[in-house]
Structures are given as structure tokens and as C-alpha cells.
Design a protein around this motif. Structure first.
Motif, PDB file in Angstrom:
ATOM      1  N   ASP A 141      86.138 -36.495 -14.398  1.00 61.99           N
ATOM      2  CA  ASP A 141      85.107 -36.367 -15.394  1.00 61.99           C
ATOM      3  C   ASP A 141      83.874 -36.284 -14.592  1.00 61.99           C
ATOM      4  N   PHE A 142      82.812 -36.137 -15.161  1.00 58.73           N
ATOM      5  CA  PHE A 142      81.288 -36.043 -14.946  1.00 58.73           C
ATOM      6  C   PHE A 142      81.074 -37.241 -14.352  1.00 58.73           C
ATOM      7  N   ASN A 143      80.366 -37.325 -12.961  1.00 57.60           N
ATOM      8  CA  ASN A 143      80.133 -38.480 -12.430  1.00 57.60           C
ATOM      9  C   ASN A 143      78.793 -38.984 -12.690  1.00 57.60           C
ATOM     10  N   HIS A 144      77.833 -37.520 -12.921  1.00 54.06           N
ATOM     11  CA  HIS A 144      76.273 -37.817 -13.047  1.00 54.06           C
ATOM     12  C   HIS A 144      75.941 -37.104 -14.378  1.00 54.06           C
ATOM     13  N   VAL A 145      75.309 -38.025 -15.305  1.00 56.72           N
ATOM     14  CA  VAL A 145      75.037 -37.347 -16.368  1.00 56.72           C
ATOM     15  C   VAL A 145      73.769 -37.950 -17.007  1.00 56.72           C
ATOM     16  N   ARG A 146      72.756 -37.141 -17.600  1.00 58.98           N
ATOM     17  CA  ARG A 146      71.575 -37.560 -17.923  1.00 58.98           C
ATOM     18  C   ARG A 146      71.305 -36.656 -19.106  1.00 58.98           C
ATOM     19  N   GLU A 147      70.961 -37.162 -20.243  1.00 60.05           N
ATOM     20  CA  GLU A 147      70.531 -36.688 -21.447  1.00 60.05           C
ATOM     21  C   GLU A 147      69.288 -37.344 -21.993  1.00 60.05           C
ATOM     22  N   GLU A 148      68.387 -36.390 -22.388  1.00 66.25           N
ATOM     23  CA  GLU A 148      66.896 -36.811 -22.420  1.00 66.25           C
ATOM     24  C   GLU A 148      66.368 -35.843 -23.538  1.00 66.25           C
ATOM     25  N   LYS A 149      65.323 -36.493 -24.438  1.00 62.46           N
ATOM     26  CA  LYS A 149      64.762 -35.542 -25.306  1.00 62.46           C
ATOM     27  C   LYS A 149      63.344 -35.435 -24.753  1.00 62.46           C
ATOM     28  N   MET A 150      63.082 -34.270 -24.357  1.00 58.60           N
ATOM     29  CA  MET A 150      61.792 -33.805 -23.830  1.00 58.60           C
ATOM     30  C   MET A 150      60.932 -32.846 -24.613  1.00 58.60           C
ATOM     31  N   THR A 151      59.770 -32.991 -24.450  1.00 56.54           N
ATOM     32  CA  THR A 151      58.528 -31.958 -25.117  1.00 56.54           C
ATOM     33  C   THR A 151      58.242 -31.152 -23.826  1.00 56.54           C
ATOM     34  N   LEU A 152      58.488 -29.956 -24.117  1.00 58.01           N
ATOM     35  CA  LEU A 152      57.913 -28.935 -22.987  1.00 58.01           C
ATOM     36  C   LEU A 152      56.863 -28.180 -23.493  1.00 58.01           C
ATOM     37  N   LYS A 153      55.533 -28.312 -22.788  1.00 56.20           N
ATOM     38  CA  LYS A 153      54.410 -27.369 -23.167  1.00 56.20           C
ATOM     39  C   LYS A 153      54.781 -26.090 -22.774  1.00 56.20           C
ATOM     40  N   PRO A 154      53.775 -24.996 -23.350  1.00 56.63           N
ATOM     41  CA  PRO A 154      54.112 -23.847 -22.934  1.00 56.63           C
ATOM     42  C   PRO A 154      53.816 -23.509 -21.379  1.00 56.63           C
ATOM     43  N   ALA A 155      54.670 -22.884 -20.695  1.00 51.63           N
ATOM     44  CA  ALA A 155      54.456 -22.527 -19.438  1.00 51.63           C
ATOM     45  C   ALA A 155      54.936 -23.738 -18.525  1.00 51.63           C
ATOM     46  N   GLN A 156      55.020 -24.604 -19.012  1.00 48.25           N
ATOM     47  CA  GLN A 156      55.504 -25.737 -18.134  1.00 48.25           C
ATOM     48  C   GLN A 156      56.903 -25.558 -17.572  1.00 48.25           C
ATOM     49  N   ILE A 157      57.004 -26.143 -16.246  1.00 49.51           N
ATOM     50  CA  ILE A 157      58.182 -25.939 -15.381  1.00 49.51           C
ATOM     51  C   ILE A 157      59.103 -27.190 -15.510  1.00 49.51           C
ATOM     52  N   LEU A 158      60.225 -27.158 -15.923  1.00 55.08           N
ATOM     53  CA  LEU A 158      61.017 -28.565 -15.693  1.00 55.08           C
ATOM     54  C   LEU A 158      61.961 -28.371 -14.537  1.00 55.08           C
ATOM     55  N   VAL A 159      62.009 -29.188 -13.562  1.00 62.48           N
ATOM     56  CA  VAL A 159      62.888 -28.931 -12.591  1.00 62.48           C
ATOM     57  C   VAL A 159      63.993 -29.849 -12.926  1.00 62.48           C
ATOM     58  N   ILE A 160      65.311 -29.683 -12.652  1.00 63.90           N
ATOM     59  CA  ILE A 160      66.605 -30.377 -12.478  1.00 63.90           C
ATOM     60  C   ILE A 160      67.047 -30.406 -11.362  1.00 63.90           C
ATOM     61  N   ASP A 161      67.038 -31.736 -10.771  1.00 59.58           N
ATOM     62  CA  ASP A 161      67.628 -31.766  -9.415  1.00 59.58           C
ATOM     63  C   ASP A 161      68.578 -32.739  -9.294  1.00 59.58           C
ATOM     64  N   LEU A 162      69.145 -32.684  -8.323  1.00 57.49           N
ATOM     65  CA  LEU A 162      70.276 -33.953  -7.898  1.00 57.49           C
ATOM     66  C   LEU A 162      69.910 -34.487  -6.977  1.00 57.49           C
ATOM     67  N   ARG A 163      69.381 -35.600  -6.984  1.00 59.05           N
ATOM     68  CA  ARG A 163      68.837 -36.559  -5.820  1.00 59.05           C
ATOM     69  C   ARG A 163      69.651 -37.788  -5.940  1.00 59.05           C
ATOM     70  N   LYS A 164      70.687 -38.033  -4.941  1.00 64.23           N
ATOM     71  CA  LYS A 164      71.440 -39.249  -5.236  1.00 64.23           C
ATOM     72  C   LYS A 164      70.471 -40.353  -4.756  1.00 64.23           C
ATOM     73  N   ASP A 165      69.540 -40.053  -3.706  1.00 59.71           N
ATOM     74  CA  ASP A 165      68.781 -41.323  -3.290  1.00 59.71           C
ATOM     75  C   ASP A 165      67.694 -41.632  -4.314  1.00 59.71           C
ATOM     76  N   ARG A 166      67.545 -40.841  -5.486  1.00 55.38           N
ATOM     77  CA  ARG A 166      66.661 -41.328  -6.581  1.00 55.38           C
ATOM     78  C   ARG A 166      67.504 -41.513  -8.013  1.00 55.38           C
ATOM     79  N   GLY A 167      68.938 -41.866  -7.667  1.00 58.55           N
ATOM     80  CA  GLY A 167      69.546 -42.137  -8.977  1.00 58.55           C
ATOM     81  C   GLY A 167      70.464 -41.055  -9.400  1.00 58.55           C
ATOM     82  N   GLY A 168      70.450 -39.839  -8.874  1.00 60.18           N
ATOM     83  CA  GLY A 168      71.455 -38.810  -9.302  1.00 60.18           C
ATOM     84  C   GLY A 168      70.505 -37.846  -9.903  1.00 60.18           C
ATOM     85  N   ILE A 169      70.712 -37.519 -11.115  1.00 62.94           N
ATOM     86  CA  ILE A 169      70.116 -36.218 -11.874  1.00 62.94           C
ATOM     87  C   ILE A 169      68.758 -36.693 -12.003  1.00 62.94           C
ATOM     88  N   PHE A 170      67.827 -35.553 -11.697  1.00 67.19           N
ATOM     89  CA  PHE A 170      66.364 -35.972 -11.671  1.00 67.19           C
ATOM     90  C   PHE A 170      65.763 -34.894 -12.386  1.00 67.19           C
TER      91      PHE A 170
END
Lengths: 172, 523
Positions: A141-170
Motif C-alpha cells: 500500500d501507500f506508505n506516505h499519505v497526506r490529506e489536507e483541506k487548503m485554500t489556494l489564493k489566485p496565482a498561488q503556487i502550492l508545492v508538493i514535495d517528498l522530504r523524508k527528513d521532514r516527515g514525508g509528504i510536504f
């Protein structure tokens, strides 16, 4: 034929017209027309990571017989498979699939980092973002999971990263 | 004629009309269309000079870079702001004239044969111009710079050359001051590489046109300064890695590649850029007319005067120590560089038709139009002329078709290039029976061999060796430059010259008749 004397008003006017036209062409295309990179009311989600997956097999201790066969300077007790797991990614936005893919490990021996870069334009506003990753072929199965409700402003950039040193999905 | 050749011919005719129009206002020497390469160099000089100042005042920290640029843009607008605008607009002007230069050389068919080297070496300079300019936008580190940097990184990430995607450099928290130090290094290093590439590009043309005429230089600089004052260059907002700018005022001269990539894909943009590059590189390899025979040196008639060496527009003549005469030199033609224009034959002092030898052989000659044959043709044609006013016309194969002027009172000698004309032929024609001599060829700046028109003008005016003797009356010589599409202009010039000659009495301002050599020899 126009007299080319530099004092000829017609020559001066012609030259002024040319230089003016030249300036307009340079000046106009230097900033115009505008380019709309992101449509109004849209945001950008970037999926980007560069990290190694887990080894494809378990590490184990070498037996004394195996160690004895090795040169003295090569006798490390623990041995791990060199090859790394590919990283599976699954992203859903408000329950709808946004991206599904696999980042293969780099290198001839598949022992390098898995990298990925994808960009998605989405409507600005509140979203339920669900990201799942698997970086270990030994786990079904998937061993890194993150689910979050977020509000994105117009033109905002959301970066999804995988940083194991910072707890996985970031999210950033 | 194929479709592509027809299009090229149509484009060339249009280009020549535009050039003629500009000649009327600028003169050929300062006509920007005729000196696009020199204008490109000029824009580069301005960009380099202004770049030195901008480098001095730029602070390359991640936080400070935008602030320092904003300071000299707004607080120090009267110096830093103007310099920045000049830097930007000169760089834009460079792209504009570079593209026009490529188009013009293509339309004139100057991309194959002996010109292959200049064409091929010009292709990498296009890449270097873009690399230099795009890197400059990143340095400003505003929203536009960030957009360009990310778009460029996304483009390069398509290539499997980075172990970690270059785009990750532009994620929040990953960017450092060192990045801007690297950018400054690149923004200096790449333009220096461009200079080196341009030096290579012009290696096979002698007396390269790297500075435009003074009038054009002053006018262009004034235009840039006015533009800098009327529309100063300003930055977008400071780069914010967490926000994208929805609307950007992009510089289409350089940054058009980014919208093109987003309209297609990184792979698509690589395909477009790669195909265009390959097309440019392949053009000289496509089937083209075979080059005419190159110049040939005749050692017994070469006195090592170096005039052909000096006048050759392509450095195709070398001077070597004479094998038999210590202390003397001998011309040698380098076949790969020779344009087969014959300008060297026109420069050779041994090309004078007054030599009494039965078979005139000059020091450096063109096998397809030897000087000796030209003398015989001239003698024959002038002897056949009839009418009250006899005119000899020396034409040029690349210019308006002088041969169409030929009739009972007009003898036409078509040269490969007007520069092949030894000035003494003018005197020989006048003393051999012609009442006047009309010399025509391409307008200055459109000579297919660069200097044919200029050298001829200077030789006939006595400012260049070999010169026309001052005893030749200027009233009986006329120059009428006319490009291929200007036949009517040439006809009008001939009619005007004929009328002028009719106003002169038969003996007025006429050099004394020359006893034909055959009579002198055999009589």
C-alpha cells in the motif's frame, strides 16, 4: 530622387520617421503584448521531488563464511540491495484523480534518486488535496499519505514535495 | 523555378525596393538595411558598455538584487535608469537586426559556396545571443525573471542531463545567494563567448563591418536614448517563489520561447528549436549552382605589389615569398576562400590594356573572363559602334542588366563584378573611339562581393590604386549604380549621359586617340 544632403528637410523627416518607427518596434515588443501565464482565478500545484526510494530488498548480515571470502578491506557486515524502489504517486483533488504516476530511480543500476516535476493549474479556492506515495516495493500500500483541506489564493503556487527528513509528504 | 526559389526571388525584390527607399534618405553608406551586421555589432557594443556600469552597481544577494536594481531604476533614473534602459533596448535591437540580417543574407542567397563558413558559424551566435539575453532577465529577479528562470528550467529538464531537476532550484527555501553569483558569471561569460563566436563568424571577410557609419551610429544611439527616456525599463514586482504572476509584460524578442513552450510542450519547443537550427545548418549543403572557377595567378606577370591582397574582400589572396626572386613576393590564391568575383584582376597593375603585348595576360586573372579577352571584346565592340555619340558601358552581372542597353551606338561589356574593371580600361575605351564611358554595378552596400562598387568608385576617383589617370576627362565618364530591379533608373542614367555627351563637341575634353596596338606592332 531625394537630395541626400543632411540639411534637406525631407531627408531629415525621413530619417526621423525611420528612427521613430524603429524605436516603436523595439519599445513595443519589449513589453507587449502581455502574456497571461495563469488565467485569473487559477492557482498552480507543483509536484516536485528528488529523493531515493527504499532498497528493493531487506538488508541482512553477512555470514562469517561470506566475510572470510572477501578481502579484509571489504568486510562490511551488513549488505543491502543496491537497487532502489520506484516511487508511486497518486494525487486527488476534491476526490477526483489529478495525477497518477511512477518516478523510476535514476542510474544504470537504478540506485539513484527518483525525480519528478509536474505542474497543474487548478481553480483558486478551497480544495481537499489528497496525496499518496509509495517508495518501498516491499510495502503493497501507500506508505506516505497526506490529506489536507487548503485554500489556494489566485496565482498561488502550492508545492508538493517528498522530504523524508521532514516527515514525508510536504506541502509548501 | 521552384516554389521556394520563387518566394526567395519575390522576397529579394521586396528587400531591394526597401533598401532603395532607404538609400534616398540615408545614403548607401548609412542605410541600416545595408549594414545590419554592423548595426548588430553596434547594439552589442552598447549592451556591453552599459553592462559594465550595471555590473558595478548590482548587488547580487538574493534579497538585495531586486532592491539594488530598483534603486538605480527609480532613485538614480538620470544615470542608472537610462543605462539600464539602453542595456535592455540595445539587447532587443540586437535580436531584431540579427533576425533581419539572417533574412537578408538568405534572400540574397549568401549561404552557400565560399560563404558556407560565415553562414554556419553564424548559427551558434543565434543561440548565444538568446542565452545572453535570457540570463539577463533572471538577474533582475522580479516576477518576470522568476517566470523565465522556471520556464527555462522546465525546458532544460526535458533533457536527461540533470540528476536533480533544475526546476527544484526555484522551490521555496532552496535558493541561495550563490545562485545569483553564478548568474552574474554566466551573464558575463556567455556574452564574451558570443564575442568570440562573432570573431570566428567574420574571420573569412576582410575589413569586417563591425561599426556602422558615423551618421547611423549617432542616429541609432539618439533613438535608444529617446526611447529610454520616453519608456524607461522597469521591473515587475519582486520575485516570490510562492506566487506566480498571472500577467507578464514579457520581452517578445527573447522570451517568446516561454509562451511557445507552454502552448506546445518542452519537447515541442526542443523540436522547433532543433529543427530550425538543423535547417539553418543544412542550407549550405542543399544543391546549389556550382561555383565559378577561382582566380589564377600568373607568376611572370605578378610583381608582388599586394594590391589584390589588399582589395580581396574575403582574404583569399596570400602573399608568399617569391620562389625565384629573393626579397620579392608572389600572390597566391586560396581556392576555398575565393569568391570568383574578379576584384583582384581589377586591382592588378598588369591588367592595363595599354600593354603592347599581343596576348594580354595579367598577374591575377579570372579563367571565365580573362582580362585579355575583355580587351579584345572591348576593341571589337567599340570598333563596331556607329552614330553621333558612341558609348561604352561596363556593367555587372549582379546588378541591373546592362546588356539590355546594347544597341548601335552603345557597346556593353558585362563584368562578373564591376570591381573587375581595371580603371585603365576606361581611358583605353575613350582613346579607342568611345565618346563616353558609363560604369554601372550594384549600389554601395548591396555589392554581391562587398567592395566591388566601393573599390571601383575609389579607383576611378583616384583615391585607390590602381587609379584612373587624372588626364581622363571626368565629363566623359559617368557612374550609375543600379540594383537588379532598377533597370529604368539605369536606362534614364544612360539617356541623360548620352544627352550630356551630345552637348560636348567631338574634340572637347577628349583624350588623344590611342594608336591601336596591332597597328603599332605590325604597322
Amino acid at each position: 530622387m531625394v537630395s541626400k544632403s543632411p540639411t534637406n528637410p525631407l531627408v531629415l523627416a525621413g530619417q526621423a520617421l525611420f528612427y521613430g518607427l524603429f524605436a516603436v518596434i523595439i519599445g513595443y515588443f519589449s513589453t507587449s503584448p502581455d502574456f497571461t501565464h495563469i488565467e485569473p482565478g487559477r492557482s498552480l500545484i507543483k509536484l516536485s521531488f528528488s529523493t531515493q526510494g527504499e532498497p528493493v530488498g531487506e538488508c541482512r548480515e553477512r555470514t562469517p563464511e561470506e566475510l572470510a571470502k572477501l578481502a579484509p578491506n571489504m568486510r562490511t557486515a551488513r549488505i543491502c540491495p543496491r537497487e532502489r524502489s520506484p516511487i508511486k504517486v497518486n494525487i486527488a483533488l476534491n476526490g477526483e484523480p489529478l495525477f497518477e504516476g511512477v518516478a523510476q530511480p535514476s542510474g544504470l543500476s537504478k540506485d539513484g534518486a527518483s525525480t519528478i516535476y509536474k505542474r497543474f493549474e487548478v481553480p483558486a479556492g478551497e480544495h481537499l488535496i489528497s496525496v499518496k506515495m509509495n517508495d518501498n516495493v516491499r510495502i503493497p500500500d501507500f506508505n506516505h499519505v497526506r490529506e489536507e483541506k487548503m485554500t489556494l489564493k489566485p496565482a498561488q503556487i502550492l508545492v508538493i514535495d517528498l522530504r523524508k527528513d521532514r516527515g514525508g509528504i510536504f506541502f509548501e | 523555378m521552384s516554389l521556394s526559389a520563387s518566394i526567395r526571388q519575390g522576397g529579394l525584390a521586396l528587400m531591394q525596393r526597401i533598401e532603395s527607399l532607404f538609400d534616398a534618405f540615408f545614403g548607401a553608406a548609412a542605410n541600416p538595411w545595408r549594414h545590419l551586421g554592423a548595426l548588430g555589432f553596434y547594439f552589442l557594443w552598447i549592451a556591453l558598455a552599459t553592462g559594465i556600469y550595471l555590473f558595478i552597481v548590482l548587488d547580487t544577494g538574493i534579497e538585495e538584487i531586486h532592491t539594488s536594481i530598483e534603486y538605480y531604476t527609480h532613485e538614480q533614473w538620470w544615470l542608472g535608469g537610462i543605462v539600464r534602459s539602453l542595456h535592455r533596448y540595445a539587447a532587443d535591437g540586437l535580436v531584431l537586426v540579427m533576425l533581419l540580417h539572417i533574412l537578408r543574407e538568405f534572400l540574397y542567397g549568401r549561404f552557400y559556396g565560399f560563404r558556407w563558413y560565415s553562414w554556419i558559424t553564424g548559427v551558434p551566435t543565434v543561440w548565444l545571443v538568446y542565452a545572453s539575453g535570457i540570463g539577463g532577465y533572471w538577474l533582475v529577479w522580479d516576477q518576470l525573471g522568476l517566470f523565465s528562470a522556471v520556464a527555462s528550467a522546465e525546458w532544460f529538464d526535458w533533457l536527461p542531463i540533470f540528476s536533480t531537476p533544475a526546476t527544484r532550484n526555484f522551490l521555496p527555501g532552496l535558493l541561495t545567494d550563490r545562485f545569483f553569483s553564478l548568474l552574474v558569471f554566466l551573464h558575463i561569460g556567455i556574452p564574451l563567448s558570443l564575442l568570440l563566436a562573432l570573431w570566428v563568424h567574420i574571420q573569412r571577410v576582410s575589413q569586417s563591418d563591425v561599426f556602422p557609419a558615423r551618421a547611423l551610429s549617432i542616429g541609432t544611439l539618439a533613438m535608444l536614448i529617446v526611447l529610454a527616456l520616453v519608456k524607461p525599463t522597469v521591473s515587475h514586482g519582486k520575485a516570490d517563489l510562492s506566487m506566480a504572476s498571472a500577467t507578464l509584460h514579457i520581452d517578445w524578442y527573447y522570451l517568446f520561447i516561454h509562451p511557445l513552450m507552454y502552448a506546445t510542450s518542452p519537447a515541442g519547443l526542443w523540436a522547433i528549436a532543433g529543427l530550425l537550427t538543423l535547417l539553418l545548418l543544412a542550407l549550405p549543403l542543399l544543391p546549389h549552382p556550382k561555383q565559378a572557377p577561382v582566380a589564377v595567378v600568373n607568376p611572370p606577370n605578378c610583381n608582388g605589389c599586394r594590391r589584390c591582397f589588399v582589395d580581396c574582400p574575403y582574404g583569399a589572396v596570400a602573399m608568399l615569398p617569391h620562389p625565384d626572386k629573393p626579397g620579392h613576393e608572389l600572390a597566391r590564391v586560396i581556392p576555398d576562400l575565393c569568391a570568383s568575383c574578379g576584384i583582384c584582376a581589377g586591382a592588378c597593375p598588369s591588367s592595363t590594356p595599354f600593354r603592347s603585348v599581343e596576348s594580354l595576360v595579367t598577374g591575377i586573372d579570372m579563367p571565365q573572363q580573362p582580362i585579355g579577352a575583355l580587351r579584345e571584346e572591348m576593341e571589337r565592340k567599340i570598333a563596331a559602334l556607329s552614330g553621333p555619340v558612341k558609348i561604352a558601358v561596363f556593367g555587372c552581372e549582379c546588378a541591373a542588366q546592362a546588356s539590355r542597353l546594347e544597341n548601335a551606338d552603345t557597346a556593353v561589356l558585362n563584368l562578373m563584378c564591376t570591381g573587375l574593371l581595371p580603371p585603365s580600361f576606361v581611358e583605353y575605351a575613350l582613346r579607342g573611339g568611345a565618346d563616353g564611358v558609363l560604369v554601372t554595378g550594384c549600389r554601395e552596400g548591396s555589392c554581391a562581393y562587398r567592395f566591388g562598387t566601393q573599390w571601383t568608385e575609389e579607383r576611378l576617383a583616384g583615391r585607390r590604386e590602381p587609379h584612373l589617370r587624372p588626364t581622363v576627362p571626368s565629363e566623359r565618364l559617368r557612374l550609375a549604380w543600379a540594383d537588379g530591379h532598377e533597370m529604368s533608373h539605369l536606362k534614364a542614367a544612360l539617356d541623360d549621359f548620352r544627352k550630356h555627351l551630345q552637348t560636348l563637341s567631338a574634340d572637347e575634353k577628349r583624350p588623344r586617340a590611342y594608336t591601336p596596338r596591332r597597328i603599332a606592332q605590325h604597322g
